[in-house]
Write a protein that holds these residues in place. Structure first.
Motif: not given
Ligand SMILES: *Cc1c(COP(=O)(O)O)cnc(C)c1O
Length: 230
Positions: A32, A34, A55, A76, A78, A97, A201, A220
């Motif tokens: 993922v 970020v 993310g 996602h 996060i 998440h 995660s 992440r």
């Protein structure tokens, strides 16, 4: 090759090496990227270089970016989600998440129901030591929280997420990753309907290799791909 493409390649190689070290295949580890604070043009570069998952830690920022980036990637969430922002996570995010309370899970389930959404994937955030974040279920309370969340509609609880304390030596973070994996294992063994616990995660730019060795399925990674955030 652009800087972002080179960074991405390096991160992917590190993921492969960490996976190989413990006999895991890299295909069950999802990267993922970020992209919080990163401008759309740079995110586009990353997507062109092969990023498939983004993310973001703020709903509004993600929604603005999605206006130009659309749904060519999986989104996602996060970061901490306030209950009054839940209505804005639909229809954008594929995975949340950072579900850190039963009340928040309830709000998400209700909103999904209201919209006729079949189900939304989420992870329960576990609070692990340190002051970096106060969000998350305490490990001691996780078990009963899971049972409450399992009774809520339209939620696919896929696993756990944690942000352990930042420690300069990633080896020192290993016990936290291990604890998260063990917590997920304990819940999985109870075979609660609606709770699958297949995803972990965990792991960020400076410690994702150790996280992979301890079973991470979602890492992440921001800085190692996009460079230091402004
Ligand atoms: C910012 C952030 C990351 C990425 O951190 P890097 O050190 O830049 O890789 C990962 N997880 C969460 C929850 C974050 O907020």
């Amino acid at each position: 090759m652009s800087e972002i493409a080179a960074n991405l390649r390096a991160v992917q190689e590190r993921i492969e090496r960490a996976a190989a070290k413990t006999g895991r295949g890299p295909c069950n580890i999802r990267l993922v990227a970020v992209s919080k604070t990163v401008p759309v043009a740079r995110i586009q570069e990353a997507i062109a270089a092969g990023v498939t998952d983004l993310g973001e830690n703020r709903v509004q920022e993600a929604r603005e970016k999605a206006e130009s980036l659309g749904r060519q990637v999986r989104w996602h969430l996060i970061g901490h989600l306030q209950r009054n922002k839940v209505k804005y996570i639909f229809p954008l995010f594929d995975v949340i998440h950072s579900v850190d309370s039963v009340a928040l899970a309830q709000e998400i389930g209700q909103e999904a129901e209201k919209r006729g959404w079949p189900g939304i994937d989420l992870l329960l955030q576990v609070h692990m030591g340190g002051e970096e974040t106060k969000s998350g279920f305490e490990p001691e309370g996780l078990s009963s929280a899971v049972e409450e969340v399992a009774r809520l509609p339209r939620l696919n609880v896929k696993g756990l997420m944690a942000i352990p304390p930042y420690l300069p030596d990633p080896e020192e973070v290993r016990p936290y990753f291990r604890q998260l994996r063990q917590l997920a294992g304990e819940i999985r063994r109870r075979e609660i309907p609606g709770i699958s616990m297949e995803e972990l995660s965990m792991g960020m730019s400076h410690d994702f290799e150790v996280a992979i060795e301890e079973g991470a399925t979602l890492v992440r990674v921001g800085t190692a791909i996009f460079g230091v955030r402004q």
